[in-house]
Design a protein around this motif. Structure first.
Motif, PDB file in Angstrom:
ATOM      1  N   GLY A 146      41.252 -56.608   9.776  1.00  0.00           N
ATOM      2  CA  GLY A 146      42.681 -57.629   9.048  1.00  0.00           C
ATOM      3  C   GLY A 146      42.800 -57.108   7.795  1.00  0.00           C
ATOM      4  O   GLY A 146      42.535 -56.033   7.459  1.00  0.00           O
ATOM      5  N   ALA A 147      43.528 -57.801   7.342  1.00  0.00           N
ATOM      6  CA  ALA A 147      44.091 -57.314   5.904  1.00  0.00           C
ATOM      7  C   ALA A 147      44.426 -58.470   4.950  1.00  0.00           C
ATOM      8  O   ALA A 147      44.813 -59.753   5.269  1.00  0.00           O
ATOM      9  N   LYS A 148      44.498 -58.057   3.536  1.00  0.00           N
ATOM     10  CA  LYS A 148      45.259 -59.059   2.780  1.00  0.00           C
ATOM     11  C   LYS A 148      46.595 -58.676   2.133  1.00  0.00           C
ATOM     12  O   LYS A 148      46.853 -57.610   1.717  1.00  0.00           O
ATOM     13  N   ALA A 149      47.578 -59.287   2.682  1.00  0.00           N
ATOM     14  CA  ALA A 149      48.991 -58.904   2.934  1.00  0.00           C
ATOM     15  C   ALA A 149      49.543 -59.565   1.716  1.00  0.00           C
ATOM     16  O   ALA A 149      49.324 -60.818   1.142  1.00  0.00           O
ATOM     17  N   PHE A 150      50.479 -58.834   0.860  1.00  0.00           N
ATOM     18  CA  PHE A 150      51.222 -59.369  -0.102  1.00  0.00           C
ATOM     19  C   PHE A 150      52.701 -59.191   0.221  1.00  0.00           C
ATOM     20  O   PHE A 150      53.176 -58.089   0.727  1.00  0.00           O
ATOM     21  N   PRO A 151      53.491 -59.896  -0.244  1.00  0.00           N
ATOM     22  CA  PRO A 151      55.145 -59.993  -0.110  1.00  0.00           C
ATOM     23  C   PRO A 151      55.723 -58.621  -0.714  1.00  0.00           C
ATOM     24  O   PRO A 151      55.145 -57.993  -1.575  1.00  0.00           O
ATOM     25  N   HIS A 152      56.801 -58.270   0.129  1.00  0.00           N
ATOM     26  CA  HIS A 152      57.695 -57.224  -0.477  1.00  0.00           C
ATOM     27  C   HIS A 152      58.925 -57.370  -1.145  1.00  0.00           C
ATOM     28  O   HIS A 152      59.748 -56.742  -1.301  1.00  0.00           O
ATOM     29  N   ASN A 153      58.798 -58.452  -1.747  1.00  0.00           N
ATOM     30  CA  ASN A 153      60.078 -59.210  -2.646  1.00  0.00           C
ATOM     31  C   ASN A 153      59.847 -59.313  -3.905  1.00  0.00           C
ATOM     32  O   ASN A 153      60.487 -59.791  -4.748  1.00  0.00           O
ATOM     33  N   TYR A 154      58.802 -58.536  -4.562  1.00  0.00           N
ATOM     34  CA  TYR A 154      58.661 -58.611  -5.905  1.00  0.00           C
ATOM     35  C   TYR A 154      59.712 -57.563  -6.611  1.00  0.00           C
ATOM     36  O   TYR A 154      60.137 -56.621  -6.069  1.00  0.00           O
ATOM     37  N   ASP A 155      59.953 -57.878  -7.884  1.00  0.00           N
ATOM     38  CA  ASP A 155      60.913 -56.910  -8.719  1.00  0.00           C
ATOM     39  C   ASP A 155      60.149 -55.686  -8.886  1.00  0.00           C
ATOM     40  O   ASP A 155      60.783 -54.670  -9.066  1.00  0.00           O
ATOM     41  N   HIS A 156      58.758 -55.553  -8.992  1.00  0.00           N
ATOM     42  CA  HIS A 156      58.153 -54.582  -9.470  1.00  0.00           C
ATOM     43  C   HIS A 156      56.551 -54.590  -9.133  1.00  0.00           C
ATOM     44  O   HIS A 156      56.262 -55.469  -9.089  1.00  0.00           O
ATOM     45  N   TYR A 157      56.043 -53.483  -8.790  1.00  0.00           N
ATOM     46  CA  TYR A 157      54.740 -53.386  -8.242  1.00  0.00           C
ATOM     47  C   TYR A 157      54.085 -52.286  -9.188  1.00  0.00           C
ATOM     48  O   TYR A 157      54.404 -51.287  -9.786  1.00  0.00           O
ATOM     49  N   LEU A 158      52.600 -52.815  -9.506  1.00  0.00           N
ATOM     50  CA  LEU A 158      51.826 -52.171 -10.396  1.00  0.00           C
ATOM     51  C   LEU A 158      50.538 -51.683  -9.925  1.00  0.00           C
ATOM     52  O   LEU A 158      49.992 -52.537  -9.438  1.00  0.00           O
ATOM     53  N   PHE A 159      50.091 -50.522  -9.762  1.00  0.00           N
ATOM     54  CA  PHE A 159      49.085 -50.075  -8.845  1.00  0.00           C
ATOM     55  C   PHE A 159      48.075 -49.729 -10.038  1.00  0.00           C
ATOM     56  O   PHE A 159      48.427 -48.636 -10.827  1.00  0.00           O
ATOM     57  N   ALA A 160      46.815 -50.031 -10.188  1.00  0.00           N
ATOM     58  CA  ALA A 160      45.877 -49.614 -11.083  1.00  0.00           C
ATOM     59  C   ALA A 160      44.539 -49.273  -9.827  1.00  0.00           C
ATOM     60  O   ALA A 160      43.838 -50.148  -9.416  1.00  0.00           O
ATOM     61  N   VAL A 161      44.342 -47.993  -9.599  1.00  0.00           N
ATOM     62  CA  VAL A 161      43.463 -47.386  -8.765  1.00  0.00           C
ATOM     63  C   VAL A 161      42.731 -46.220  -9.230  1.00  0.00           C
ATOM     64  O   VAL A 161      43.153 -45.567  -9.995  1.00  0.00           O
ATOM     65  N   ASP A 162      41.458 -45.869  -8.507  1.00  0.00           N
ATOM     66  CA  ASP A 162      40.935 -44.655  -8.811  1.00  0.00           C
ATOM     67  C   ASP A 162      41.165 -43.895  -7.446  1.00  0.00           C
ATOM     68  O   ASP A 162      41.720 -44.258  -6.479  1.00  0.00           O
ATOM     69  N   ALA A 163      40.238 -42.775  -7.429  1.00  0.00           N
ATOM     70  CA  ALA A 163      40.408 -41.848  -6.050  1.00  0.00           C
ATOM     71  C   ALA A 163      40.239 -42.530  -5.043  1.00  0.00           C
ATOM     72  O   ALA A 163      40.766 -42.275  -3.989  1.00  0.00           O
ATOM     73  N   THR A 164      39.403 -43.665  -4.962  1.00  0.00           N
ATOM     74  CA  THR A 164      38.787 -44.289  -3.596  1.00  0.00           C
ATOM     75  C   THR A 164      39.921 -45.054  -3.044  1.00  0.00           C
ATOM     76  O   THR A 164      39.959 -45.300  -1.946  1.00  0.00           O
ATOM     77  N   ALA A 165      40.772 -45.576  -3.927  1.00  0.00           N
ATOM     78  CA  ALA A 165      41.934 -46.543  -3.473  1.00  0.00           C
ATOM     79  C   ALA A 165      43.177 -45.484  -3.504  1.00  0.00           C
ATOM     80  O   ALA A 165      44.338 -46.072  -3.181  1.00  0.00           O
TER      81      ALA A 165
END
Length: 277
Positions: A146-165
């Motif tokens: 399964g998954a942890k889903a988040f909506p697609h209706n935000y004004d902006h998205y910020l991703f903070a990830v390392d190589a594994t993500a």
């Protein structure tokens, strides 16, 4: 208002209310034995294995950070796999067999293919297996659960990830709406990994960082940003200790009504096979 996604048998695959926040969704789970189809060295330290076969019929994945668990043989070569019970859940043998989670970079239902990216490093169970894997080799994959889903209706998205993500961020970038506004801050252990291919999109800015030994620059770089006006969603994933300092920052912005967030520790330094909820 709620939204359901169902499979052909009418089972709910996805359920979440529209609006803000993260919702857990469940998929019909399974255990499949597939074969390595091909291998591709994406960067100096990131290897992509494509696995496939008819057992991928009926496979479900809808969120960018969906994962499968690769189940490895025991040290004596014995393969102990979970079985699907009457509740369509997996019953795992005890003691648990060696296994590691990997994000689904791509799934092609028509071709019956699944791409998995491995960050190669000495002494890692999955890394050593991937480095030695060749087309035709069998591999057992469980899930995704399964998954942890988040909506697609935000004004902006910020991703903070390392190589594994990075595979999750890359998949999201490909599957997100064309007019998306996003900032990706990506930390790697090797500047050569900055050659990892990402979809070129208008309205998307990418910042690459290189980790200095065990010291992560990720949290400081993200906290130095001022999210644009409107509602922002933060996806923070990677080494648990590196993203932990961002939690207080995210809570502060959430209190101001500016930001929602999802944190996922993909791994923890010094811990093998981290299990994250």
């Amino acid at each position: 208002m709620s939204i359901d996604r169902r499979d052909p048998r009418g089972r709910v695959l996805e359920h979440h209310r529209t609006g803000t926040g993260v919702r857990r969704i469940g998929y019909p789970i399974g255990i499949r034995t597939v074969r390595v189809v091909r291998r591709e060295q994406i960067t100096r330290s990131i290897l992509r294995l494509t696995v496939g076969g008819p057992e991928l019929d009926g496979f479900h994945t809808y969120q960018a950070d969906d994962h499968v668990k690769i189940v490895f043989p025991d040290a004596d070569g014995a393969r102990r796999l979970p079985v699907v019970n009457a509740d369509l859940e997996l019953d795992w043998p005890r003691p648990l067999p060696p296994a590691r989670k990997y994000t689904i970079r791509r799934f092609d239902a028509e071709a019956r293919e699944l791409d998995l990216d491995f960050v190669l490093h000495p002494g890692g169970l999955a890394s050593d297996w991937a480095a030695a894997a060749r087309p035709g080799d069998e591999v057992a994959v469980a899930g995704p659960p399964g998954a942890k889903a988040f909506p697609h209706n935000y004004d902006h998205y910020l991703f903070a990830v390392d190589a594994t993500a990075l595979p999750a961020a890359a998949r999201w970038l490909e599957e997100s709406p064309q007019d998306v506004s996003a900032r990706l801050v990506i930390e790697t252990g090797d500047a050569a990994d900055h050659a990892y291919p990402l979809a070129a999109r208008d309205g998307v800015e990418v910042t690459w960082l290189v980790r200095d030994g065990e010291r992560s620059p990720l949290a400081d770089a993200v906290r130095a940003l001022d999210p644009p006006a409107g509602r922002t969603f933060l996806f923070a994933a990677g080494e648990a200790g590196a993203i932990k300092p961002l939690r207080a920052w995210a809570r502060e912005l959430k209190g101001e009504g500016r930001l929602d967030a999802l944190f996922t520790g993909y791994w923890k330094r010094g811990v093998a096979g981290l299990e994250d909820d």
